[in-house]
Design a protein around this motif. Structure first.
Motif, short mmCIF file in Angstrom:
data_model
loop_
_atom_site.label_atom_id
_atom_site.label_comp_id
_atom_site.label_asym_id
_atom_site.label_seq_id
_atom_site.Cartn_x
_atom_site.Cartn_y
_atom_site.Cartn_z
N GLY A 44 14.63 -14.78 -42.28
CA GLY A 44 16.05 -14.91 -42.58
C GLY A 44 16.94 -13.97 -41.80
O GLY A 44 17.97 -13.52 -42.31
N MET A 45 16.59 -13.67 -40.55
CA MET A 45 17.43 -12.84 -39.69
C MET A 45 18.35 -13.76 -38.89
O MET A 45 17.88 -14.54 -38.05
CB MET A 45 16.57 -11.99 -38.75
N PRO A 46 19.66 -13.72 -39.12
CA PRO A 46 20.58 -14.66 -38.47
C PRO A 46 20.54 -14.51 -36.94
O PRO A 46 20.43 -13.40 -36.42
CB PRO A 46 21.95 -14.26 -39.01
N GLN A 47 20.63 -15.64 -36.26
CA GLN A 47 20.67 -15.60 -34.80
C GLN A 47 22.08 -15.26 -34.35
O GLN A 47 23.03 -15.97 -34.63
CB GLN A 47 20.24 -16.96 -34.23
N ALA A 48 22.22 -14.15 -33.63
CA ALA A 48 23.53 -13.70 -33.17
C ALA A 48 23.86 -14.25 -31.80
O ALA A 48 25.00 -14.62 -31.53
CB ALA A 48 23.56 -12.17 -33.14
N GLU A 49 22.87 -14.32 -30.92
CA GLU A 49 23.08 -14.79 -29.56
C GLU A 49 21.80 -15.46 -29.06
O GLU A 49 20.72 -15.17 -29.57
CB GLU A 49 23.44 -13.62 -28.62
N ALA A 50 21.94 -16.32 -28.07
CA ALA A 50 20.78 -16.96 -27.43
C ALA A 50 21.15 -17.35 -26.01
O ALA A 50 22.28 -17.79 -25.76
CB ALA A 50 20.32 -18.19 -28.22
N TYR A 51 20.22 -17.17 -25.08
CA TYR A 51 20.49 -17.47 -23.68
C TYR A 51 19.27 -18.10 -23.03
O TYR A 51 18.12 -17.88 -23.46
CB TYR A 51 20.85 -16.17 -22.93
N GLU A 52 19.53 -18.89 -22.00
CA GLU A 52 18.47 -19.49 -21.20
C GLU A 52 18.76 -19.24 -19.73
O GLU A 52 19.91 -19.09 -19.33
CB GLU A 52 18.39 -20.99 -21.47
N ALA A 53 17.68 -19.19 -18.93
CA ALA A 53 17.83 -18.98 -17.48
C ALA A 53 16.80 -19.83 -16.76
O ALA A 53 15.98 -20.53 -17.39
CB ALA A 53 17.67 -17.50 -17.14
N GLU A 54 16.84 -19.76 -15.46
CA GLU A 54 15.94 -20.60 -14.67
C GLU A 54 14.48 -20.23 -14.92
O GLU A 54 14.17 -19.12 -15.34
CB GLU A 54 16.27 -20.43 -13.18
N GLY A 55 13.64 -21.20 -14.67
CA GLY A 55 12.21 -20.98 -14.86
C GLY A 55 11.77 -21.02 -16.30
O GLY A 55 10.70 -20.54 -16.64
N GLY A 56 12.62 -21.58 -17.19
CA GLY A 56 12.26 -21.66 -18.60
C GLY A 56 12.48 -20.37 -19.38
O GLY A 56 12.01 -20.23 -20.52
N ALA A 57 13.19 -19.41 -18.80
CA ALA A 57 13.43 -18.14 -19.48
C ALA A 57 14.32 -18.35 -20.70
O ALA A 57 15.35 -19.02 -20.62
CB ALA A 57 14.08 -17.16 -18.52
N ARG A 58 13.94 -17.77 -21.82
CA ARG A 58 14.70 -17.89 -23.06
C ARG A 58 14.70 -16.56 -23.81
O ARG A 58 13.71 -15.83 -23.80
CB ARG A 58 14.13 -18.98 -23.97
N VAL A 59 15.81 -16.28 -24.46
CA VAL A 59 15.89 -15.09 -25.30
C VAL A 59 16.80 -15.41 -26.48
O VAL A 59 17.79 -16.14 -26.34
CB VAL A 59 16.42 -13.87 -24.51
N ALA A 60 16.47 -14.89 -27.63
CA ALA A 60 17.31 -15.00 -28.82
C ALA A 60 17.46 -13.61 -29.42
O ALA A 60 16.49 -12.84 -29.48
CB ALA A 60 16.69 -15.94 -29.85
N ILE A 61 18.67 -13.27 -29.82
CA ILE A 61 18.96 -11.97 -30.43
C ILE A 61 19.27 -12.20 -31.89
O ILE A 61 20.20 -12.94 -32.23
CB ILE A 61 20.14 -11.28 -29.71
N LEU A 62 18.49 -11.59 -32.75
CA LEU A 62 18.62 -11.78 -34.19
C LEU A 62 19.25 -10.54 -34.82
O LEU A 62 18.95 -9.41 -34.45
CB LEU A 62 17.26 -12.06 -34.82
N ASP A 63 20.10 -10.78 -35.79
CA ASP A 63 20.79 -9.69 -36.49
C ASP A 63 19.87 -9.10 -37.55
O ASP A 63 19.39 -9.82 -38.44
CB ASP A 63 22.07 -10.23 -37.14
N ALA A 64 19.65 -7.78 -37.45
CA ALA A 64 18.76 -7.11 -38.40
C ALA A 64 19.50 -6.12 -39.28
O ALA A 64 18.89 -5.22 -39.85
CB ALA A 64 17.63 -6.42 -37.64
N GLY A 65 20.81 -6.23 -39.39
CA GLY A 65 21.55 -5.29 -40.21
C GLY A 65 21.67 -3.94 -39.52
O GLY A 65 21.70 -3.85 -38.30
N ARG A 66 21.70 -2.87 -40.29
CA ARG A 66 21.82 -1.52 -39.73
C ARG A 66 20.53 -1.13 -39.04
O ARG A 66 19.44 -1.37 -39.55
CB ARG A 66 22.13 -0.51 -40.84
N ALA A 67 20.61 -0.53 -37.86
CA ALA A 67 19.44 -0.12 -37.10
C ALA A 67 19.33 1.40 -37.07
O ALA A 67 20.32 2.10 -36.91
CB ALA A 67 19.51 -0.66 -35.68
N THR A 68 18.12 1.91 -37.25
CA THR A 68 17.85 3.34 -37.11
C THR A 68 16.56 3.50 -36.33
O THR A 68 15.76 2.56 -36.23
CB THR A 68 17.71 4.03 -38.48
N LEU A 69 16.36 4.68 -35.79
CA LEU A 69 15.12 5.01 -35.08
C LEU A 69 14.43 6.12 -35.85
O LEU A 69 14.93 7.23 -35.96
CB LEU A 69 15.43 5.46 -33.65
#
Length: 321
Positions: A216-241
């Protein structure tokens, strides 16, 4: 013979002359008992001339300060290159003792305590909004930006009050504002504005479905590029390290899993229902490594192995016992 109290004073209508006359009258008979007509008479000008310089009786006290605050608010809105702290410090540049400082120092005698507190709150709120908006544009989350705005504006007004009570003519306002802002830091945004964990996922579709749809992590962004490259950025709320030494990792592994070793990088996700989410993820393709259990620090933790070989900890904060 009646002596003109303004004898020897230039008769030219000026802001300074009116302000001086007003403060004399406030000290003599109180703020409420002094009318605009009284001030104009004492200053030796017509009542209509008063409004060439001030919009109201209260404006006499605040006009000079308001001009500086207006400049600061405009700069906070338009000048993202100058640090917010520097903009606030400029309010104090060459700020000479004036009607406001005199009124603050003599508020009780002048009958101005309530008036000043109310007007102070209005200006503090305006300045706080401008600081908060700037901080948010600089990358702070809205809540932290609001807190920073309230703290920064409060620091500036508190410094003016402290300076006035200490004897405004005895010291510069600048160092007092600087000390106040040190107690409520307003300045540069954090160097790191977002934590993003980048995971290589050979089975991209299944991995995306699991984390986006099952977890249930909402998709914030998604991109595609040549050669079948794909990426999706999911929202995980507040981030800490979270950084932990070897002894801490071993301790957590004993508490959370009865000793199953942590990966060097483990993804911990705060959820509202550890047991329910763990069950849902296991049904959706994750492997349960440790069932939910309460920790000594009052959280309910479970560990799973998710798609893309990510080791996951689910934790639910339980609050005070």
């Amino acid at each position: 013979m009646t002596v003109d109290p303004r004898a020897g004073r230039p008769r030219a209508s000026s802001r300074e002359t009116l302000a001086e006359a007003a403060c004399e009258l406030f000290l003599e008979q109180g703020y409420e008992a002094t009318s605009i007509a009284d001030i104009a008479t004492r200053a030796g000008v017509s009542r209509s001339s008063f409004f060439n310089y001030f919009s109201s009786k209260g404006d006499i006290l605040w006009a000079a300060f308001d001009e500086r605050v207006d400049v600061a608010i405009a700069a906070l809105a338009a000048d993202d290159a100058t640090p917010a702290r520097d903009i606030l410090m400029a309010i104090a540049d060459d700020f000479a003792p004036d009607s406001l400082a005199l009124a603050v120092a003599n508020a009780t005698v002048m009958g101005l305590d309530d008036e000043l507190e109310g007007e102070r709150a209005l200006r503090q709120a305006r300045l706080a909004r401008a600081i908060a908006d700037r901080a948010h544009r600089d990358g702070l989350p809205r809540l932290r930006a609001e807190v920073q705005g309230a703290a920064g504006a409060g620091a500036v007004l508190a410094a003016v009050w402290q300076w006035a009570h200490a004897g405004a003519g005895q010291a510069d306002l600048g160092p007092v504002v600087a000390e106040a802002l040190d107690a409520a830091p307003v300045g540069e945004p954090p160097t790191v504005r977002q934590l993003r964990v980048v995971v290589q996922a050979p089975d991209f579709e299944d991995t995306l479905t699991f984390y986006r749809d099952v977890l249930g992590m909402p998709q914030a962004e998604a991109y595609e590029a040549e050669g079948g490259a794909r990426v999706a950025i999911l929202d995980a709320g507040r981030a800490t390290l979270e950084l932990a030494n070897s002894a801490q990792v071993a301790f957590i592994d004993r508490v959370e899993t009865d000793g199953i070793a942590s990966d060097r990088i483990r993804i911990a996700l705060e959820v509202g229902d550890t047991s329910g989410v763990a069950e849902r993820l296991a049904a959706g393709g994750a492997r349960l490594e440790a069932t939910p259990r309460e920790t000594p620090w009052r959280s309910l933790n479970a560990r799973l192995r998710g798609p893309a070989d990510l080791q996951l900890t689910l934790f639910q904060e339980l609050g005070p016992a």
